[in-house]
Design an enzyme around this catalytic site. Structure first.
Site, PDB file in Angstrom:
ATOM      1  N   ASP A  38       6.632   6.483 -11.832  1.00 23.92           N
ATOM      2  CA  ASP A  38       5.192   6.245 -11.770  1.00 23.92           C
ATOM      3  C   ASP A  38       4.635   6.280 -13.178  1.00 23.92           C
ATOM      4  O   ASP A  38       5.234   6.885 -14.085  1.00 23.92           O
ATOM      5  CB  ASP A  38       4.505   7.337 -10.926  1.00 23.92           C
ATOM      6  CG  ASP A  38       3.193   6.869 -10.308  1.00 23.92           C
ATOM      7  OD1 ASP A  38       3.155   6.654  -9.083  1.00 23.92           O
ATOM      8  OD2 ASP A  38       2.215   6.699 -11.056  1.00 23.92           O
ATOM      9  N   ASP A  59       5.872   2.067 -16.139  1.00 25.97           N
ATOM     10  CA  ASP A  59       4.859   1.040 -15.921  1.00 25.97           C
ATOM     11  C   ASP A  59       5.629  -0.191 -15.487  1.00 25.97           C
ATOM     12  O   ASP A  59       6.353  -0.793 -16.284  1.00 25.97           O
ATOM     13  CB  ASP A  59       4.080   0.786 -17.217  1.00 25.97           C
ATOM     14  CG  ASP A  59       3.016  -0.291 -17.079  1.00 25.97           C
ATOM     15  OD1 ASP A  59       3.107  -1.105 -16.130  1.00 25.97           O
ATOM     16  OD2 ASP A  59       2.104  -0.353 -17.917  1.00 25.97           O
ATOM     17  N   VAL A  60       5.493  -0.592 -14.229  1.00 26.00           N
ATOM     18  CA  VAL A  60       6.356  -1.634 -13.672  1.00 26.00           C
ATOM     19  C   VAL A  60       6.135  -3.000 -14.325  1.00 26.00           C
ATOM     20  O   VAL A  60       6.950  -3.914 -14.141  1.00 26.00           O
ATOM     21  CB  VAL A  60       6.174  -1.766 -12.146  1.00 26.00           C
ATOM     22  CG1 VAL A  60       6.617  -0.485 -11.444  1.00 26.00           C
ATOM     23  CG2 VAL A  60       4.744  -2.144 -11.781  1.00 26.00           C
ATOM     24  N   TYR A 151      -5.444  -9.870  -4.845  1.00 23.81           N
ATOM     25  CA  TYR A 151      -4.510  -9.001  -4.117  1.00 23.81           C
ATOM     26  C   TYR A 151      -3.727  -9.805  -3.087  1.00 23.81           C
ATOM     27  O   TYR A 151      -2.490  -9.690  -2.996  1.00 23.81           O
ATOM     28  CB  TYR A 151      -5.296  -7.879  -3.441  1.00 23.81           C
ATOM     29  CG  TYR A 151      -4.471  -6.894  -2.654  1.00 23.81           C
ATOM     30  CD1 TYR A 151      -3.790  -5.862  -3.286  1.00 23.81           C
ATOM     31  CD2 TYR A 151      -4.396  -6.975  -1.258  1.00 23.81           C
ATOM     32  CE1 TYR A 151      -3.052  -4.943  -2.568  1.00 23.81           C
ATOM     33  CE2 TYR A 151      -3.661  -6.061  -0.531  1.00 23.81           C
ATOM     34  CZ  TYR A 151      -2.981  -5.042  -1.185  1.00 23.81           C
ATOM     35  OH  TYR A 151      -2.247  -4.138  -0.463  1.00 23.81           O
ATOM     36  N   LYS A 155       0.343 -10.383  -3.043  1.00 21.81           N
ATOM     37  CA  LYS A 155       1.176  -9.942  -1.922  1.00 21.81           C
ATOM     38  C   LYS A 155       1.867 -11.122  -1.247  1.00 21.81           C
ATOM     39  O   LYS A 155       3.009 -11.004  -0.773  1.00 21.81           O
ATOM     40  CB  LYS A 155       0.326  -9.168  -0.912  1.00 21.81           C
ATOM     41  CG  LYS A 155      -0.164  -7.814  -1.412  1.00 21.81           C
ATOM     42  CD  LYS A 155       0.980  -6.897  -1.809  1.00 21.81           C
ATOM     43  CE  LYS A 155       0.536  -5.457  -2.018  1.00 21.81           C
ATOM     44  NZ  LYS A 155       1.643  -4.584  -2.451  1.00 21.81           N
ATOM     45  N   THR A 188      -4.418   6.490   2.680  1.00 19.74           N
ATOM     46  CA  THR A 188      -3.877   6.940   1.401  1.00 19.74           C
ATOM     47  C   THR A 188      -5.042   7.240   0.463  1.00 19.74           C
ATOM     48  O   THR A 188      -6.182   6.857   0.735  1.00 19.74           O
ATOM     49  CB  THR A 188      -2.993   5.850   0.769  1.00 19.74           C
ATOM     50  OG1 THR A 188      -3.814   4.701   0.482  1.00 19.74           O
ATOM     51  CG2 THR A 188      -1.854   5.456   1.690  1.00 19.74           C
TER      52      THR A 188
END
Length: 253
Positions: A38, A59-60, A151, A155, A188
């Site tokens: 993360d 950091d992806v 978004y 996705k 979440t």
């Protein structure tokens, strides 16, 4: 009694909170050694400590960080069996409000992050004899939401890319399966905050079958992650699974 992923090594992105944290906890409970990654490295270390795993800052969107983390996993464990590309973000803006920078941010975190994770994990997973990649999309990629075009685009790209990666791995015969999960509304910290409840305690989601329009719990997604990670799902690759309590199936939405 052995756990369902006993002895496997699993790497989860965005593992410090929310869905990623639930994935880490369940995979560890079922016998996996979990690598928690993360950007929030202190929180990642807290989760790793709780599940007796490892933690790395990641950091992806950064290719060099992916290379470093995969190299560290290989050096420390010699293998990787499970990859959960979970890290994500969402900014609520319609097409006129969304800046190009915000659009690119969604693409970088979701699409590029998933791409880089698969690209650098696959060679190590192949050397390990195969494994399971679980990518995280959303039912939003199947439906029309006017306030999250960036978004939904990101996705949707993950859904399509997953199928290509699955077919590549199958053609290579490397023993790696690749599938995509599509959660609906899950309680979440991110969902709480964007729904105007920032700072409030997370809602307790009861056990049992939930009524329509109910939010799900992170464990509902983690249970699906666990199934795709274990050998019992060996005949599933390239599939997309909604985890949405029937939201996408319902004709009136």
């Amino acid at each position: 009694m052995a756990g369902r992923v006993e002895g496997k090594v699993a790497l989860v992105t965005g593992g410090a909170m929310g869905l990623g944290k639930a994935d880490c906890e369940l995979l560890a409970r079922e016998g996996a050694h979990v690598i928690v990654t993360d950007r929030e490295v202190e929180l990642a270390h807290e989760v790793a400590h709780a599940v007796h795993g490892d933690a790395y800052a990641l950091d992806v969107t950064q290719e060099d960080q992916w290379q470093d983390v995969i190299a560290a996993v290989e050096q420390r464990h010699g293998r990787l069996d499970i990859l959960v590309n979970n890290a994500g973000n969402v900014i609520f803006e319609n097409i006129l409000e969304c800046s190009l920078d915000h659009f690119r941010l969604h693409m970088a975190i979701h699409v590029e992050g998933t791409f880089l994770g698969c690209k650098y994990a696959i060679p190590l997973m192949a050397k390990s004899g195969g494994g399971s990649i679980i990518n995280m999309a959303s039912t939003a990629s199947l439906m029309g939401y006017g306030t999250i075009p960036a978004y939904t685009a990101a996705k949707g790209a993950i859904r399509s890319m997953t199928k290509s990666i699955a077919m590549f791995c199958q053609d290579e015969g490397n023993g790696i399966r690749c599938n995509v999960l599509m959660p609906g509304g899950i309680e979440t910290p991110m969902v709480r905050d964007i729904s105007g409840r920032a700072g409030e305690a997370l809602m307790e989601i009861p056990d049992g079958v939930l009524p329509k329009e109910s939010l799900g719990a992170p464990r509902d997604v983690a249970n699906a992650v666990l199934f795709l990670a274990e050998d019992a799902s060996r005949f599933l690759t390239g599939v997309e699974i909604p985890i949405d309590n029937g939201l996408f199936a319902r004709p009136e939405r």
